[in-house]
Design an enzyme around this catalytic site. Structure first.
Site, PDB file in Angstrom:
ATOM      1  N   VAL A 186       5.248 -11.992  18.733  1.00 57.13           N
ATOM      2  CA  VAL A 186       6.546 -11.368  18.494  1.00 57.13           C
ATOM      3  C   VAL A 186       6.315  -9.912  18.083  1.00 57.13           C
ATOM      4  CG1 VAL A 186       8.689 -11.450  17.162  1.00 57.13           C
ATOM      5  CG2 VAL A 186       7.536 -13.574  17.793  1.00 57.13           C
ATOM      6  N   ASP A 235      16.031 -29.177  14.958  1.00 58.30           N
ATOM      7  CA  ASP A 235      14.947 -28.716  14.079  1.00 58.30           C
ATOM      8  C   ASP A 235      15.482 -27.822  12.971  1.00 58.30           C
ATOM      9  OD1 ASP A 235      12.252 -28.934  13.405  1.00 58.30           O
ATOM     10  OD2 ASP A 235      11.816 -26.964  14.220  1.00 58.30           O
TER      11      ASP A 235
END
Length: 645
Positions: free
Chosen positions: A331, A439
């Protein structure tokens, strides 16, 4: 004191400095003879001193006529002289030592010692290891039997251990006592530090260098709103008393968040410490801080991120820095070349296998359909032969749980309501789009900025589209937060997310994990039995409405759980004005929970999926026999590897 020879009319009197005098009235010739005096020391039963003298009665008119004042006085002097000349030598010995005592600052304290010594002893007082000498406020008075140390105008530095030592040619003795000096504490050190938010300011400070000799019971925070054009600039900058007022008292903390302040106003803060004896003088005032304008309203976040489609990623964006790296990619913080003000996050994912590429494309498809201020927004995606790049909004606030345990944040139940309401808003929108997140956990709830109370739900890598006509079964998730139907390999539903919301709420309010076992298998067993309680002391300050909210989510059968919409209409999430909601929640256990979660994230993800499969192996076998659809490829989320921004 025992007299061996008995007298019909005799008495013993006490004089100053412990001297005992025997007075005999109407003395007769038959009183002549030896007089024995026995003295037993206090506390020393085995130490007895004896003295002897002779009494001689001379005939004369005065002895026959009675006891006149002059005759008695002369006899007393004769006896005293005779006794003194015949007393045996005695080593210096303390009969009664000084006693521990407590004094208030500015008061006085007197320490005394009673002793016996023949010949007379030399007396010396010590503080620590240094001899005490007489000063303006210290005096020492000693006689043959007693010594007194008097300290007036006592200060904090006068506290400590005091020792007295007596010594003559035959021996020495010593005794000690402690003096505690108490009073109001000193002012907190330095000046408070300030960090600001949209409508609040976090104030942090240091404790006082001296606590006044007893426990600090709290800190008083005072605030001053600085006028734009003060009438007395000198007094204002020097921290004068004008305009200061008390806003809060804090116990067991060195930080406080001042809320509901006026935007564009300038404030200063100072702190006082207090104990049972009173308050300290104020600390130095903080630097002036101007409260910035209010945060952008929530509805403004509905605006989509404006990024033009098409082109090549590297030609469209400039990489500024790497933010994180994991199994699934890297990222970066990036900047659009055509718009330098547009700062975004780009996740570069290596996709060599067709199966991996398909999963990433499913995640992109889901994120493109989500346009909500509480959900992470996808700006654009770029695909090449070996990798896929997902460009998303850049989030700077960090994880929600890490923010609420920071020293500059005071967590209350009202804050928990604010956060959970936003989570339910985001989840409710997801469910209206027929998408289940699967999640939800603390690591996937982020703060929009470091000072904002606005949250974002991130990471849709495990999200699924649901069709009521097609049951969906999965075997992935994070052990502490997965619902019973996943462990049992039963069809999931939108309420599967609500179980995870209940666990998150439980942890946020208490710092405890409701189903955590010694192993993941123990955790799965607790989840399938819905085995939890509110017995821990952490729930003593939690409202019954909050406990009811959790109880309506942690229900074994998903059909009986509250939906996200019902949660938003619940009594707990709709209340705002109850004063008890402002009670501080201790975050010590929550800090330990976060540390444990960080450590767990270093474990290998495939091992956890295998444990879920192993725990439910019998269920899988029975489902296979009934021609159920095959279990999807296990895939668990590892927060550091899949976090955006």
């Amino acid at each position: 004191m025992l007299l061996k020879k008995q007298f019909g009319a005799a008495r013993v009197t006490n004089e100053s400095d412990g001297v005992r005098i025997l007075r005999i009235q109407n003395v007769q010739p038959h009183h002549c003879g030896e007089v024995q005096l026995s003295v037993t020391h206090c506390g020393k039963s085995s130490s007895t001193l004896r003295a002897y003298t002779s009494l001689v009665v001379l005939p004369g008119p005065t002895s026959l006529q009675g006891d006149s004042t002059e005759t008695t006085s002369a006899a007393d002097k004769a006896i005293e002289a005779l006794n003194g000349s015949e007393l045996p030598e005695v080593p210096a010995c303390i009969l009664e030592g000084p006693q521990d005592c407590t004094a208030h600052i500015g008061g006085s304290v007197k320490l005394s010692v009673c002793y016996e010594a023949v010949p007379r002893a030399q007396v010396c007082w010590y503080k620590g290891c240094r001899p005490i000498v007489e000063q303006r406020n210290i005096s020492i008075r000693s006689s043959a039997k007693r010594s007194t140390l008097l300290i007036t105008e006592i200060a904090a530095d006068d506290s400590g251990k005091y020792t007295v030592e007596i010594m003559n040619a035959l021996g020495s003795d010593a005794a000690a006592a402690s003096v505690a000096v108490e009073g109001p504490p000193d002012a907190p050190s330095g000046k408070p530090s300030i960090s600001q938010g949209p409508d609040r300011i976090a104030v942090a400070w240091c404790g006082p260098p001296y606590d006044g000799g007893c426990m600090i019971t709290g800190f008083i925070i005072e605030m001053q709103q600085v006028p734009a054009e003060p009438n007395d600039e000198t007094d204002d900058l020097a921290g004068g008393e004008s305009g200061w007022h008390e806003i809060a008292t804090v116990v067991d903390s060195l930080a406080y968040t001042v809320k509901n302040l006026t935007p564009s106003a300038t404030y200063r803060f100072r702190v006082r410490a207090k104990n049972v004896h009173g308050c300290s003088t104020p600390s130095l005032p903080s630097d002036p801080v101007e409260l910035q304008a209010q945060e952008i309203p929530t509805e403004d976040f509905h605006r989509p991120i404006c990024v033009k489609s098409g082109g090549d990623f590297k030609s469209r964006f400039e990489i500024l820095e790497e933010l994180g790296k994991g199994r699934f990619g890297i990222v970066y913080r990036v900047q659009e070349r055509e718009d330098s003000k547009q700062i975004l996050a780009a996740k570069v994912i290596k996709c060599i296998k067709a199966q991996d590429r398909q999963k990433v494309m499913e995640e992109i498809s889901i994120m493109k359909s989500l346009q909500h201020p509480k959900l992470l927004q996808l700006a654009a995606s770029f695909e090449s032969a070996r990798e896929i790049v997902m460009v998303m909004e850049y989030i700077t606030g960090g994880e929600l749980f890490e923010r609420v345990v920071a020293d500059d944040f005071t967590l209350t139940e009202r804050d928990c309501i604010l956060f959970l309401r936003q989570v339910c808003e985001g989840v409710a929108y997801l469910h209206t789009q027929s998408i289940v997140h699967l999640d939800l956990k603390p690591e996937n709830i982020m703060c929009h900025t470091r000072t904002s109370h606005q949250i974002k739900i991130i990471d849709f890598g495990l999200a699924q589209r649901l069709n009521k006509n097609t049951p969906v079964r999965v075997l992935f998730g994070t052990p502490e937060f997965i619902p019973p139907e996943i462990i049992s390999y039963e069809p999931i539903g939108f309420q599967s997310d609500m179980w995870s919301v209940g666990v998150i709420c439980y942890v946020l309010l208490s710092g405890l994990s409701p189903f955590m076992g010694d192993t993941d298998v123990d955790t799965f067993s607790n989840i399938t039995r819905a085995d939890y309680d509110f017995d821990d002391e952490a729930f003593d300050c939690v409202s019954q409405e909050a406990k009811d909210f959790i109880s309506n989510l942690l229900v074994h059968r998903k059909e009986n759980r509250l939906t996200a919409k019902q949660c938003l209409e619940s009594k707990w999430l709709t209340q705002e004005h109850d004063e008890n909601l402002s009670n501080k929640i201790c975050t010590d256990k929550l800090k330990k929970f976060i540390i444990r979660r960080k450590w767990q994230q270093t474990l290998q993800v495939p091992q956890r999926n295998q444990q879920i499969q192993h725990y439910n192996s019998n269920s899988n076998k029975s489902i296979s026999k009934n021609n159920a659809p095959p279990c999807p490829i296990p895939r668990c989320l590892d927060a550091p590897q899949r976090r955006f921004g």
